[in-house]
Scaffold this motif. Structure first.
Motif, PDB file in Angstrom:
ATOM      1  N   LEU A  93       0.832  -1.207   0.000  1.00 47.01           N
ATOM      2  CA  LEU A  93       0.000   0.000   0.000  1.00 47.01           C
ATOM      3  C   LEU A  93       0.866   1.255   0.000  1.00 47.01           C
ATOM      4  O   LEU A  93       0.630   2.189  -0.785  1.00 47.01           O
ATOM      5  CB  LEU A  93      -0.915  -0.010   1.224  1.00 47.01           C
ATOM      6  N   VAL A  94       1.872   1.288   0.856  1.00 48.53           N
ATOM      7  CA  VAL A  94       2.767   2.453   0.949  1.00 48.53           C
ATOM      8  C   VAL A  94       3.477   2.696  -0.386  1.00 48.53           C
ATOM      9  O   VAL A  94       3.518   3.823  -0.897  1.00 48.53           O
ATOM     10  CB  VAL A  94       3.791   2.255   2.080  1.00 48.53           C
ATOM     11  N   VAL A  95       4.038   1.640  -0.945  1.00 46.97           N
ATOM     12  CA  VAL A  95       4.783   1.766  -2.202  1.00 46.97           C
ATOM     13  C   VAL A  95       3.868   2.217  -3.336  1.00 46.97           C
ATOM     14  O   VAL A  95       4.207   3.114  -4.122  1.00 46.97           O
ATOM     15  CB  VAL A  95       5.456   0.426  -2.553  1.00 46.97           C
ATOM     16  N   ALA A  96       2.689   1.608  -3.434  1.00 50.63           N
ATOM     17  CA  ALA A  96       1.771   1.928  -4.524  1.00 50.63           C
ATOM     18  C   ALA A  96       1.212   3.344  -4.391  1.00 50.63           C
ATOM     19  O   ALA A  96       1.064   4.052  -5.401  1.00 50.63           O
ATOM     20  CB  ALA A  96       0.637   0.913  -4.563  1.00 50.63           C
ATOM     21  N   VAL A  97       0.907   3.773  -3.183  1.00 43.93           N
ATOM     22  CA  VAL A  97       0.391   5.129  -2.988  1.00 43.93           C
ATOM     23  C   VAL A  97       1.434   6.151  -3.418  1.00 43.93           C
ATOM     24  O   VAL A  97       1.115   7.151  -4.082  1.00 43.93           O
ATOM     25  CB  VAL A  97      -0.018   5.353  -1.517  1.00 43.93           C
ATOM     26  N   ALA A  98       2.692   5.908  -3.075  1.00 47.02           N
ATOM     27  CA  ALA A  98       3.759   6.817  -3.495  1.00 47.02           C
ATOM     28  C   ALA A  98       3.843   6.896  -5.017  1.00 47.02           C
ATOM     29  O   ALA A  98       3.983   7.987  -5.602  1.00 47.02           O
ATOM     30  CB  ALA A  98       5.095   6.366  -2.917  1.00 47.02           C
ATOM     31  N   ALA A  99       3.726   5.746  -5.677  1.00 47.40           N
ATOM     32  CA  ALA A  99       3.794   5.710  -7.134  1.00 47.40           C
ATOM     33  C   ALA A  99       2.593   6.415  -7.764  1.00 47.40           C
ATOM     34  O   ALA A  99       2.732   7.149  -8.756  1.00 47.40           O
ATOM     35  CB  ALA A  99       3.866   4.257  -7.611  1.00 47.40           C
ATOM     36  N   VAL A 100       1.420   6.218  -7.186  1.00 51.01           N
ATOM     37  CA  VAL A 100       0.212   6.875  -7.700  1.00 51.01           C
ATOM     38  C   VAL A 100       0.307   8.391  -7.539  1.00 51.01           C
ATOM     39  O   VAL A 100      -0.083   9.153  -8.436  1.00 51.01           O
ATOM     40  CB  VAL A 100      -1.044   6.324  -6.985  1.00 51.01           C
ATOM     41  N   LEU A 101       0.824   8.850  -6.425  1.00 51.88           N
ATOM     42  CA  LEU A 101       0.975  10.290  -6.208  1.00 51.88           C
ATOM     43  C   LEU A 101       1.904  10.907  -7.241  1.00 51.88           C
ATOM     44  O   LEU A 101       1.656  12.016  -7.736  1.00 51.88           O
ATOM     45  CB  LEU A 101       1.502  10.550  -4.793  1.00 51.88           C
ATOM     46  N   VAL A 102       2.976  10.203  -7.574  1.00 55.32           N
ATOM     47  CA  VAL A 102       3.891  10.695  -8.608  1.00 55.32           C
ATOM     48  C   VAL A 102       3.178  10.757  -9.955  1.00 55.32           C
ATOM     49  O   VAL A 102       3.335  11.720 -10.716  1.00 55.32           O
ATOM     50  CB  VAL A 102       5.140   9.797  -8.693  1.00 55.32           C
ATOM     51  N   GLY A 138      -8.026   6.082 -16.448  1.00 57.09           N
ATOM     52  CA  GLY A 138      -8.325   6.673 -15.141  1.00 57.09           C
ATOM     53  C   GLY A 138      -8.509   5.641 -14.045  1.00 57.09           C
ATOM     54  O   GLY A 138      -9.209   5.893 -13.058  1.00 57.09           O
ATOM     55  N   ALA A 139      -7.866   4.482 -14.198  1.00 55.44           N
ATOM     56  CA  ALA A 139      -8.065   3.384 -13.247  1.00 55.44           C
ATOM     57  C   ALA A 139      -6.771   2.978 -12.550  1.00 55.44           C
ATOM     58  O   ALA A 139      -6.701   1.881 -11.984  1.00 55.44           O
ATOM     59  CB  ALA A 139      -8.654   2.178 -13.985  1.00 55.44           C
ATOM     60  N   LEU A 140      -5.764   3.844 -12.556  1.00 59.27           N
ATOM     61  CA  LEU A 140      -4.484   3.458 -11.968  1.00 59.27           C
ATOM     62  C   LEU A 140      -4.602   3.175 -10.475  1.00 59.27           C
ATOM     63  O   LEU A 140      -4.096   2.169  -9.980  1.00 59.27           O
ATOM     64  CB  LEU A 140      -3.442   4.561 -12.197  1.00 59.27           C
ATOM     65  N   THR A 141      -5.273   4.060  -9.746  1.00 62.29           N
ATOM     66  CA  THR A 141      -5.354   3.919  -8.287  1.00 62.29           C
ATOM     67  C   THR A 141      -6.027   2.628  -7.873  1.00 62.29           C
ATOM     68  O   THR A 141      -5.535   1.902  -6.993  1.00 62.29           O
ATOM     69  CB  THR A 141      -6.109   5.112  -7.673  1.00 62.29           C
ATOM     70  N   VAL A 192       4.878   8.253 -20.160  1.00 64.89           N
ATOM     71  CA  VAL A 192       5.911   8.823 -19.300  1.00 64.89           C
ATOM     72  C   VAL A 192       5.530   8.639 -17.832  1.00 64.89           C
ATOM     73  O   VAL A 192       6.361   8.276 -16.992  1.00 64.89           O
ATOM     74  CB  VAL A 192       6.129  10.312 -19.609  1.00 64.89           C
ATOM     75  N   GLN A 193       4.274   8.862 -17.517  1.00 64.88           N
ATOM     76  CA  GLN A 193       3.806   8.639 -16.143  1.00 64.88           C
ATOM     77  C   GLN A 193       4.046   7.192 -15.722  1.00 64.88           C
ATOM     78  O   GLN A 193       4.503   6.920 -14.605  1.00 64.88           O
ATOM     79  CB  GLN A 193       2.324   8.961 -16.039  1.00 64.88           C
ATOM     80  N   ALA A 194       3.733   6.265 -16.623  1.00 62.70           N
ATOM     81  CA  ALA A 194       3.894   4.844 -16.315  1.00 62.70           C
ATOM     82  C   ALA A 194       5.353   4.495 -16.039  1.00 62.70           C
ATOM     83  O   ALA A 194       5.659   3.706 -15.141  1.00 62.70           O
ATOM     84  CB  ALA A 194       3.360   3.997 -17.464  1.00 62.70           C
ATOM     85  N   TRP A 229      -0.034  11.186 -10.454  1.00 62.54           N
ATOM     86  CA  TRP A 229      -0.954  12.331 -10.398  1.00 62.54           C
ATOM     87  C   TRP A 229      -0.211  13.643 -10.638  1.00 62.54           C
ATOM     88  O   TRP A 229      -0.683  14.520 -11.367  1.00 62.54           O
ATOM     89  CB  TRP A 229      -1.640  12.376  -9.036  1.00 62.54           C
ATOM     90  N   LEU A 230       0.957  13.779 -10.005  1.00 63.94           N
ATOM     91  CA  LEU A 230       1.743  14.998 -10.164  1.00 63.94           C
ATOM     92  C   LEU A 230       2.169  15.190 -11.613  1.00 63.94           C
ATOM     93  O   LEU A 230       2.028  16.284 -12.174  1.00 63.94           O
ATOM     94  CB  LEU A 230       2.974  14.935  -9.256  1.00 63.94           C
ATOM     95  N   LEU A 231       2.672  14.132 -12.219  1.00 67.15           N
ATOM     96  CA  LEU A 231       3.113  14.226 -13.603  1.00 67.15           C
ATOM     97  C   LEU A 231       1.934  14.450 -14.547  1.00 67.15           C
ATOM     98  O   LEU A 231       2.053  15.173 -15.543  1.00 67.15           O
ATOM     99  CB  LEU A 231       3.862  12.950 -13.997  1.00 67.15           C
TER     100      LEU A 231
END
Length: 261
Positions: A55-64, A149-152, A77-79, A66-68
């Motif tokens: 969960l921690v790792v995936a949330v960090a990746a999802v936040l990045v 729109g289903a990454l999270t 590029v986001q992927a 979203w930012l990009l």
């Protein structure tokens, strides 16, 4: 060091377990006092928290991502950055396990030779192929999920379920080596195993096509375990890493099939 009857291992869940799990499965800088507080408690008793590490790792990746995305960067590029974040946070230990298993399982003719190859720090042809295929497949799937729109709702459950699969393999397969990371970590007691599986199943319920995702995860976990048992008569840290990678990819494939339909 195997079961909950060891001193310090009788309490099924302790507050510092998440920190211990993060220390084992990530490269995050963590306070040393958290590990000292665990005393003689076997590290495997913290395995129930492995899905929470996902969960921690995936949330960090999802936040990045979203930012990009907010900066207008395209999905491919986001992927790529999503994968980079997960690799950096985990120290590529799961990818390394996948590569080592590919080299050892198909590069050796005997159990002893396979274990020797898996311990070698050099990567061989099978390992390179396994890494390239897995990274390209993850990149393509994550790109499609971002566009949809289903990454999270895909990446977070996949990361959690795949780490629950690691705990199952830890508990159900014998250790193939007399020493190494898996041997040092130990075997999760039943409460830790059941909690990890329960957390993983709960995470899977939030995915598109949750039943198929759970079924695919179970089948891939058992298939990887059967292969490891046939090749090296048990599990090692590399086998656990390979299990995580294979189950995560399987989850992403299953979720994509429903989310993109």
């Amino acid at each position: 060091m195997d079961r909950s009857d060891i001193p310090g291992g009788r309490q099924a869940f302790q507050p510092q377990d998440l920190v211990i799990a993060l220390g084992l499965l990530t490269r995050l800088p963590l306070p040393a006092q958290a590990f000292a507080a665990s005393g003689s408690r076997p590290p495997a008793q913290a395995a129930w928290a492995y899905p929470l590490v996902g969960l921690v790792v995936a949330v960090a990746a999802v936040l990045v991502a979203w930012l990009l995305g907010g900066l207008g960067l395209p999905a491919p590029v986001q992927a790529m950055f999503v994968i980079a974040v997960t690799v950096v946070l985990t120290g590529a230990m799961h990818e390394d396990g996948l590569a080592d298993c590919a080299d050892g399982f198909w590069g050796g003719w005997t159990r002893e030779r396979r274990l020797e190859i898996m311990k070698d720090s050099q990567i061989g042809t099978y390992g390179v192929i396994a890494l390239v295929l897995s990274l390209v497949l993850r990149w393509q799937l994550i790109t499609m999920l971002i566009d949809a729109g289903a990454l999270t709702t895909a990446l977070i459950p996949a990361a959690m379920v795949s780490r629950a699969a690691m705990v199952w393999t830890m508990a159900r397969l014998p250790q193939a080596r007399d020493k190494g990371l898996s041997r040092q970590t130990g075997i999760p007691a039943p409460p830790a195993l059941m909690a990890a599986v329960a957390i993983g199943l709960c995470a899977a319920l939030f995915t598109a096509g949750w039943f198929a995702t759970i079924l695919v995860s179970i089948l891939l976990t058992f298939a990887t375990g059967l292969l490891a048992r046939a090749k090296i008569a048990g599990q090692t840290g590399d086998v656990l890493g390979a299990t995580q990678q294979i189950v995560e990819i399987g989850c992403l494939l299953s979720i994509s099939a429903f989310a993109l339909s």
